[in-house]
Design an enzyme around this catalytic site. Structure first.
Site, short mmCIF file in Angstrom:
data_model
loop_
_atom_site.label_atom_id
_atom_site.label_comp_id
_atom_site.label_asym_id
_atom_site.label_seq_id
_atom_site.Cartn_x
_atom_site.Cartn_y
_atom_site.Cartn_z
N ASP A 19 0.86 -1.17 0.00
CA ASP A 19 0.00 0.00 0.00
C ASP A 19 0.90 1.24 0.00
OD1 ASP A 19 -2.31 1.55 0.31
OD2 ASP A 19 -2.05 1.60 2.48
N ASP B 20 -1.88 -0.84 6.06
CA ASP B 20 -2.24 -0.40 7.40
C ASP B 20 -3.71 -0.01 7.52
OD1 ASP B 20 -2.19 1.86 5.85
OD2 ASP B 20 -1.24 3.14 7.36
N ASP C 244 -7.03 -2.65 3.29
CA ASP C 244 -5.96 -3.61 2.99
C ASP C 244 -6.24 -4.99 3.59
OD1 ASP C 244 -4.32 -1.64 1.74
OD2 ASP C 244 -3.79 -0.89 3.73
#
Length: 1168
Positions: free
Chosen positions: A439, A776, A780
């Protein structure tokens, strides 16, 4: 680059750096459906198609391309209701109560209209309730007892073989006590070794649990609670009944709560009820007369908040919660095996099988030659063969090695959550890793947003003095037309909370996501009395940001000429712009024209190309004749203003990369791991960041088009090495297109939803990739859970992401991933060295036994001495490999992953998948797969080894490196093993020769057993032996000679193995130098082994058990030492022979990598 259609990067963040672009999609595939929205088409025209492949795909090509993915198409998520009866039996009734009754029953108070002003419990009252009701923790699941764990450790294949062998020796003792009495020691030692092995493994298991518990204690679940009228963050374990709790998207519900205020609140109850879709939760002032599991106002402990925010009052804690009352949900431990455990298990079974086969063969040969009719002695001999083949100390060594590795991982701030992971997951799966999908926000970047630029009324403004802004960029001033409206939208259209409101604005801690925090920090500096401004313009209606809207709307009491209410909207630029018909210029509303859109595109490019997140702001002055004081706004019926807004402008926020990220990604790429970004951000922003951090170095079709002036649709796919995919394209991709994407070295997926991230992980896994995912946010979590290795952030990570991940980076440092990969690769190498070293002694143990039967010669090594080798000095030295450092500085981190994914491996995988697909039986009407019966499956397994495909697959060349492979076995058994065997036998014959026995004499003495009557030499009661030189050797001389010979064989194996410690390390370099001999634990192990060996050989009382002779001269040690030098010479030659293949397997240098630290910010800005 990519155009519209924003998907939020974080479902908790409303602000996105979207915008309409002047350029086309990064990739548009030929078979793709046109699905751009009307705004894109109106602004930019029809989207161009990408380049067709250079050749037409045949039917066979398409079948092969789809083969690896077919199982993904068949997978469907089901929301089955599980354990309905148990869900009905729980004792929860508070959801039926009205708010007033609820306050009375819980003895607390809350304010449904303005929850932030709820007084909550006092600190003293909370402490009293905590001592009365106990902490808010669930009783841990029932675990295996210590005895059961020990039993599991004992019942491994090696231990079972040792126990059976030991029991056989005691059975022989019962058959003939006098002749078999010496075997008493052997039987006892064999069984004792099995129990000791099991104890070592059990002890390490217990220590691993303790390590895990201590680290989990470092990251306790926390919750936001109102105490004494102040919002504070406390450990969830300290919650009590009556506490007022705030939950937000990304949180894990800390207890059972009754919701009394909610804003677009949705919860994932799948872990509890099996419902796959998130459920909406609302405040119900009069209560709900329904089952607890169906109550709209009830949040259950441990369920995950996936959208919005809500306020609730705690009604159940700990074991009294819904999840605590359902015993079925507190499942027992699972016996899931890690990849390394599977590999070691296969090796153990293989060695055990070989050992059993050889033991049976030697038993048959022995009983027909040397031991004619002597069953008891033949069994003991077969047991010695079994013992020689089985590396008894290996399970203990592996367990200890992994335990040491786990501690080192912990020292690197890497927490591996599950118990299997503590021992293997972190290091070994990181070693397997071939692809890392990461990410962006909060993982690669700092998640610390700062407002940098504002664009309004066709003018660009800078919030900071900047070194790289253009000359026509003006300094921000609140008095400039359009700026006051932008600040109002940032301040009033917000969801942030403060930890304390009695402090000056600058000193407060803002509780909210990074984007909102950045906007509020900026707006707060421009508004003198922030709290007063909020109270002056209270909210009338709001729609929070979510991944469907991609915008946030608020209606506040702010008077203007036409009425009393003003609507503010902010979010993804193209979504906000689509709702606007005018734009603000010099305080006037001006109709949007094509010229404005062109200027908008330039402004967006200016912001996004610097890697900034961009959001748009708009307002609508609501006329009183329609939206009067009695108007009821309702988002369900779309009773709120959704069109005809006035576009106020764009705001860009900078989120600089974290320190060390650039070097970390460069290091991972040089280690052969493909790193790709999967983000919800706009493609331009994502690509700009990717180019700053070594993720994209090459050209995409768009950048190549700009450079060369060729149209994008004339650039072939194989001309570029980088690709940026828009999330909107993902759903329509075919198998061959996925193959094409993953063949690129530099990949960015932008504008992805959580479902897209999950799909990307599945597709990569289908090609054979071992996928790691770092993230985080709540969006995700599906990908983190599906990945082979999910890595979450501790500090910035949401509870949802930490729940889904296997590993947590305690310091949020992405560079810890690199340390983990390096540690994983090193522990794999150390394990391999240890196994290679440990099994090298099998050949010098087994071959002399074979000569004893075939030639025959006196027994060179007794079974009990073999055990002393395996469990004595070998154990010390094999364990010392755990502290080995890398052979070269970057050697391991420049090698490809041990199971690389390339064109050959993918084709092989797809061919096998296609073959499986074609053998499946399907229902002719529904085309569903008909599962074969158990008998059919069993028969198919029996037939498989007799098919051509089975042997083709078995012998298909592969670049995969397994823990125990052909090279390792070749070295251990045929190279080092043969040198050790020769050294031991030369020393054996030299010692016998010096004591009066030539090899011919030894054969003559041993064949006397076949005489009639048989004559036994080399015992205390043996007759004199006349050698070939005519010397007469008495029984005592014979026993002494045999003792010395067996002693030198034992010491020879030990001495040559001391040299082998350094020989097994020689892969990149010769077996000399600091990197090879720098592990002092090796020398400590050798010293320990030497002390043990000398103690056994040179201590007379021990000769009763082990044999040997203290008269053996140390000069004989020079013979094995010479062979040890020969082994080092062979290892050096081996390095030269393997150098070319190792060089070929090294990852080639990557042109353009920037291995220097990232700057303070992306655009080198400095404050006034």
């Amino acid at each position: 680059m990519d155009g519209a259609h924003a998907i939020s990067e974080k479902s908790t963040q409303f602000s996105q750096d979207d915008g309409d672009n002047t350029v086309t999609r990064a990739v548009a595939f030929p078979s793709q459906l046109e699905h751009d929205d009307s705004h894109w088409k109106a602004t930019h025209g029809a989207r161009p198609r990408g380049v067709e492949m250079k050749r037409e795909l045949t039917k066979e090509d398409k079948e092969l391309a789809e083969a690896g993915y077919e199982h993904l198409a068949r997978q469907k998520t089901t929301g089955e209701q599980e354990g309905d009866s148990k869900l009905d039996d729980v004792d929860i009734h508070e959801h039926k109560l009205a708010f007033a009754e609820l306050e009375g029953e819980l003895d607390t108070s809350f304010d449904p209209k303005d929850p932030g002003l709820s007084p909550g419990l006092s600190t003293d009252e909370a402490k009293a309730r905590l001592s009365r009701y106990g902490p808010n923790i669930l009783t841990p699941p029932k675990k295996k007892s210590a005895l059961r764990k020990y039993w599991d450790c004992l019942m491994t294949m090696f231990n079972i073989l040792l126990i059976i062998a030991g029991i056989l020796e005691y059975i022989l003792l019962g058959v003939n006590f006098k002749d078999n009495f010496p075997n008493t020691y052997l039987g006892g030692i064999l069984i004792g070794v099995a129990f000791l092995n099991a104890f070592i493994e059990f002890y390490q298991l217990q220590k691993s649990e303790a390590i895990l518990a201590s680290f989990l204690a470092m990251i306790p679940p926390s919750s936001r609670v109102v105490r004494d009228g102040t919002i504070m963050t406390i450990p969830a374990a300290e919650l009590v009944k009556g506490d007022i709790v705030l939950v937000r998207s990304g949180d894990k519900t800390p207890a059972d709560l009754i919701v009394f205020a909610a804003s677009d609140l949705k919860v994932d109850n799948s872990s509890l009820t099996g419902e796959s879709e998130p459920q909406e939760r609302l405040a119900r002032p009069d209560g709900v007369d329904a089952r607890p599991v169906e109550a709209e106002n009830l949040l259950f402990n441990s369920t995950l908040i996936v959208n919005g925010e809500g306020w609730g009052v705690v009604v159940r804690t700990g074991d009294h919660t819904m999840i605590g009352q359902i015993a079925a949900l507190t499942g027992n431990e699972t016996g899931k095996q890690s990849p390394l455990a599977v590999e070691i298990g296969r090796f153990v079974m293989m060695v055990s099988g070989i050992a059993i086969v050889f033991a049976i063969i030697f038993f048959v040969v022995g009983i027909t030659t040397v031991y004619k009719g002597k069953g008891e002695q033949t069994v003991t001999f077969a047991v010695s063969i079994l013992v020689a083949f089985v590396p008894e100390g290996l399970p203990s060594v592996v367990t200890l090695l992994l335990s040491i590795a786990a501690k080192r991982m912990a020292a690197q701030n890497v927490l591996v959550k599950d118990l299997q992971g503590v021992e293997t997951l972190g290091s070994v799966r990181l070693h397997h890793l071939t692809l890392l999908a990461t990410d962006k926000t909060g993982t690669l970047t700092r998640n610390q947003m700062t407002v940098t630029n504002l664009w309004s009324g066709l003018r660009m403004f800078s919030a900071f003095q900047s070194n790289n802004d253009t000359e026509d960029t003006e300094a921000f001033s609140i008095g400039t037309p359009g700026m006051r409206e932008m600040v109002d939208i940032a301040a009033l259209n917000s969801h942030v909370k403060f930890d304390r409101t009695d402090l000056p604005f600058e000193q407060r801690k803002i509780l909210g996501d990074a984007t909102e925090t950045g906007l509020i920090r900026f707006a707060g500096k421009q508004i003198q009395d922030y709290d007063g401004y909020q109270k002056q313009h209270p909210k009338v209606f709001e729609i929070p940001f979510n991944s469907s809207n991609k915008w946030a709307l608020v209606i506040v009491e702010k008077a203007h000429q036409q009425g009393l209410l003003t609507a503010y909207i902010k979010g993804a630029p193209e979504r906000v712009l689509a709702k606007c018909s005018t734009y603000l210029r010099d305080g006037q509303e001006v109709p949007i024209t094509d010229d404005f859109k062109a200027e908008y595109d330039k402004a967006y490019d200016y912001m996004a190309s610097r890697g900034h997140r961009v959001i748009a702001c708009a307002q609508k002055l609501l006329p009183s004749n329609i939206y009067d004081a009695s108007y009821e706004f309702n988002k369900t019926d779309s009773k709120y203003p959704s069109t005809e807004y006035c576009f106020c402008g764009l705001i860009s926020l900078e989120d600089p990369p974290k320190h060390g990220v650039r070097e970390a990604i460069g290091t991972l790429r040089l280690a052969g791991i493909k790193v790709m970004m999967v983000t919800g951000d706009h493609p331009k922003t994502a690509e700009a960041i990717a180019r700053k951090i070594n993720l994209i170095l090459g050209e995409t079709k768009e950048t190549l088009s700009k450079k060369t002036g060729r149209p994008v649709d004339e650039i072939y796919d194989d001309e570029v090495d980088a690709i940026v995919i828009h999330g909107d394209d993902i759903d329509g991709l075919q198998g061959w297109q996925w193959d094409q994407i993953f063949s690129k070295n530099e990949i960015v997926f932008a504008r992805t939803s959580p479902q897209h991230k999950l799909e990307i992980v599945k597709r990569a896994q289908a090609l054979g990739h071992i996928v790691g995912v770092t993230g985080d946010g709540v969006n995700d979590s599906p990908a983190l859970k599906k990945a082979d290795l999910g890595i979450a952030m501790n500090i910035s990570g949401s509870d949802v992401s930490k729940e889904a991940a296997n590993m947590i980076l305690l310091d949020d440092n992405f560079a810890s991933t690199v340390k983990g990969v390096a540690e994983g690769r090193q522990i794999f190498v150390n394990l391999k060295r240890s196994i290679q070293y440990t099994i090298s002694h099998s050949t010098p143990e087994v071959i002399p036994q074979l000569l004893y039967v075939v030639v025959p010669i006196p027994l060179p090594l007794s079974a009990i001495l073999i055990l002393v080798i395996d469990l004595g000095f070998e154990l010390f030295v094999a364990l010392s490999f755990a502290w080995d450092k890398p052979e070269t500085k970057d050697g391991l981190m420049r090698m490809a992953p041990r199971k690389p994914v390339n064109e050959r491996s993918i084709t092989s995988l797809k061919k096998r998948a296609l073959r499986r697909t074609k053998t499946l039986r399907r229902d002719p009407e529904t085309d569903e797969i008909i599962r074969p019966s158990c008998l059919s499956q069993y028969m198919m397994r029996l037939k498989t080894p007799f098919t051509r495909e089975f042997w083709e697959d078995a012998f298909e060349p592969s670049e995969d490196e397994t823990l125990v492979d052909g090279k390792l076995l070749s070295y251990a058994y045929l190279e080092a093993g043969v040198i050790e065997m020769l050294g031991a036998l030369v020393a054996y014959f030299v010692v016998f020769f010096k004591n009066g026995f030539t090899p011919g004499d030894l054969r003559k003495a041993q064949t006397a057993l076949n005489n009639t009557p048989p004559i036994t030499y080399f015992t205390n009661s043996s007759p004199d032996f006349v050698n070939s030189r005519g010397q007469v050797l008495s029984a005592s001389q014979q026993v002494e000679a045999l003792g010395k010979a067996q002693s030198i064989v034992y010491l020879s194996i030990f001495i040559i193995q001391c040299f082998n410690v350094f020989a097994v390390k020689a892969k990149f370099r010769f077996p000399f130098g600091k990197s090879i001999v720098g592990n002092y634990y090796n020398f400590a192990g050798i010293l320990g082994g030497a002390c043990l060996g000398i103690f056994i050989i040179y201590t007379p009382p021990l000769h009763v058990v082990f044999g040997g002779s203290f008269h053996l001269s140390p000069l004989y040690w020079l013979i094995p030492a010479a062979f040890g030098v020969l082994l080092l010479m062979w290892a050096s030659i081996r390095v030269l022979l393997m150098r070319k293949s190792i060089e070929q397997s090294r990852v080639k240098d990557i042109k353009g990598l920037m291995m220097f630290p990232t700057m303070r910010t992306m655009s080198m800005r400095s404050k006034h």
